[in-house]
Design a protein around this motif. Structure first.
Motif, short mmCIF file in Angstrom:
data_model
loop_
_atom_site.label_atom_id
_atom_site.label_comp_id
_atom_site.label_asym_id
_atom_site.label_seq_id
_atom_site.Cartn_x
_atom_site.Cartn_y
_atom_site.Cartn_z
N SER B 147 -21.87 0.46 -6.97
CA SER B 147 -20.72 0.69 -6.07
C SER B 147 -21.02 1.90 -5.18
N GLY B 149 -19.43 4.70 -4.93
CA GLY B 149 -19.33 5.95 -5.69
C GLY B 149 -20.56 6.15 -6.56
N THR B 173 -18.71 13.47 -0.01
CA THR B 173 -17.90 12.35 -0.50
C THR B 173 -17.64 11.33 0.59
N ALA B 175 -17.06 8.50 2.82
CA ALA B 175 -15.96 7.55 2.92
C ALA B 175 -15.42 7.14 1.55
N LEU B 176 -15.79 7.88 0.50
CA LEU B 176 -15.33 7.49 -0.83
C LEU B 176 -13.83 7.75 -0.97
N ASP B 177 -13.17 6.95 -1.83
CA ASP B 177 -11.74 7.20 -2.06
C ASP B 177 -11.58 8.51 -2.82
N SER B 178 -10.34 9.02 -2.88
CA SER B 178 -10.17 10.39 -3.35
C SER B 178 -10.55 10.55 -4.82
N THR B 179 -10.28 9.54 -5.65
CA THR B 179 -10.62 9.66 -7.07
C THR B 179 -12.14 9.71 -7.25
N THR B 180 -12.85 8.81 -6.55
CA THR B 180 -14.31 8.80 -6.65
C THR B 180 -14.89 10.08 -6.05
N GLY B 181 -14.29 10.51 -4.95
CA GLY B 181 -14.74 11.76 -4.31
C GLY B 181 -14.60 12.92 -5.27
N GLU B 182 -13.53 12.92 -6.02
CA GLU B 182 -13.30 13.99 -6.96
C GLU B 182 -14.35 13.98 -8.09
N ASP B 204 -12.55 18.69 4.33
CA ASP B 204 -11.49 18.29 3.43
C ASP B 204 -11.07 19.47 2.54
#
Lengths: 216, 240
Positions: B147, B149, B173, B175-182, B204
């Motif tokens: 994936s 992430g 991070t 274009a990753l979503d915020s959970t994956t970015g975290e 960000d």
């Protein structure tokens, strides 16, 4: 919210009557925080008690007179401090920041960039601490949701501060271009007025450009 | 306090000459100590990417000095600079730049092999780096089987592999979503807590919140920076 500092900031532009102060405050802040006259006079009374403003008696002929208020040097110092101190999140509702910046772009001589910068640093530091708490806080769901709420709020505030800074910079640029072209005689007069010595290093053209027309 | 991993001393970088010259950075000084994660924020064109290129020995300053792990870069030859980059600096960029024909472990092992490590040793260190980012089980998968992430975490493992103590991340991070970015930031943070130094460039604020210090750049100059951590009391006050 700091009505006290807002009124002091307005008085920094010159002596005012209480009722005029109230309408000036409301017009500068877009009517977001309506004040009643009683609140204005109570606040002015406290400011007078603390030596930050003085009453002036203005004769109006036929033996009549009215009272207006003027800021003292101590009051000027107080408001100068307010512009460059971050809003204390622990003790005041968040709106003080919006109110402060709405006034900062209309009061001449305020270094808006510095006001934004000081706040951004404080809010960023707050966000760092919240993130650290979240990282080390364990798995309590309720607590982590509260922390997330504070994180989202801080994040939104930082984005908004970036937006304010960009808008102020753009407005200053546009005003400079207008001044160069000299295409509007009245705006050139306003520019000179705003750039007169003693108005400070801020964004004079912004403050001049953004000022609402109604002055009392 | 231990010796800094990265030092920028009065660094200026000017692109071009004459009337078209652009001052990307001016007289910037910054030190990153072991264990420190420093975020750099600022509007587009403020000099963030130039700063990262100088910190990673991908570009040289017009004036001033860059020091990585005690080595002054001004004095080094091209070959020596390349060795500093391979041995000490890990780069994590927005686009992961994984080679599609290599597995996750092979991608991560590549910089070690380029630096002369034996394949078996490189493989062992690559798997260790993948374990650190939680992808040990995916070591033999190809990028297209992962994936977004996971691919970004492979790119981070490649940045971290071996003895590197300086990590440079540019919008890691993406274009990753915020959970994956975290999750990506958690990995960076853990590496710093274990003694690495990292410089993170981001727009960000939420990501910058993971940093120990945040430096604000504007027009090539540091205009502000947050200091060390606040006391816990100030936060308890904020919660009320």
């Amino acid at each position: 919210m700091s009505v006290k500092h807002s009124l002091l900031a307005l008085l920094g532009e010159g002596p005012q009557y209480g009722a005029a102060l109230r309408s000036e405050f409301e017009s500068r802040t877009g009517g977001t925080w309506p004040l009643n006259v009683g609140q204005v006079y109570t606040t002015l009374g406290r400011l007078e008690r603390d030596g930050l403003v003085v009453k002036e008696v203005v004769p109006e002929g036929a033996g009549d007179s009215s009272i207006r208020y003027a800021v003292t040097p101590a009051g000027r110092d107080e408001v100068a401090r307010w512009w460059v101190e971050p809003v204390d999140r622990a003790s005041t509702p968040r709106q003080e920041l919006a109110m402060k910046l709405a006034l900062a772009v209309t009061v001449p001589g305020v270094d808006v960039t510095r006001t934004v910068q000081v706040q951004r640093r404080a809010t960023m530091q707050h966000l760092q601490e919240l993130t650290r708490l979240k990282r080390t806080g364990g798995a309590d769901l309720a607590w982590s949701l509260v922390l997330e709420n504070l994180i989202f709020t801080a994040e939104a505030e930082l984005r908004w501060l970036d937006h304010v800074e960009a808008q102020v910079t753009r407005a200053a640029g546009a005003a400079r271009v207008r001044a160069h072209r000299g295409d509007v005689a009245s705006s050139a007069v306003t520019e000179q007025d705003a750039e007169a010595p003693g108005t400070g290093p801020a964004h004079p053209s912004v403050t001049a450009g953004a000022r609402p027309g109604a002055r009392r | 306090m231990s010796a800094p991993v990265l030092e920028l001393r009065h660094v200026t970088r000017i692109h071009g000459e004459g009337p078209t010259q652009v001052r990307a950075l001016y007289d910037l000084s910054l030190t990153v100590a072991p264990g420190e994660l420093v975020a750099v924020m600022g509007p587009s064109g403020s000099g963030k990417s130039t700063l990262l290129s100088l910190a990673g020995a991908l570009d040289a300053p017009t004036d001033g000095t860059v020091v990585i792990e005690g080595q002054v870069l001004d004095d080094l030859t091209h070959a020596q600079l390349a060795a500093v980059r391979r041995r000490h600096v890990g780069y994590v960029f927005q686009d992961f730049n994984l080679l599609p024909a290599l597995t996750a472990a092979e991608n991560v092992a590549l910089p070690l092999e380029l630096d002369g490590s034996r394949p078996r040793r490189a493989r062992r260190m690559a798997v260790e780096a993948l374990r650190e980012v939680g992808l040990q089980a995916e070591a033999d998968r190809f990028p297209e089987q992962l994936s977004g992430g996971q691919r970004q975490r492979v790119a981070i493992a490649r940045g971290l592999v071996g003895e590197r103590r300086l990590i440079l991340a540019d919008e890691p991070t993406g274009a990753l979503d915020s959970t994956t970015g975290e999750a990506v930031l958690q990995v960076l943070r853990a590496r710093c807590d274990a003694g690495a130094a990292a410089l993170l460039v981001t727009h960000d604020a939420r990501l910058a919140g993971w940093a120990d210090r945040v430096v604000f750049l504007k027009d090539g100059v540091v205009v502000d920076a947050t200091q060390g951590p606040l006391s816990a009391d100030s936060l308890l006050g904020a919660r009320v």
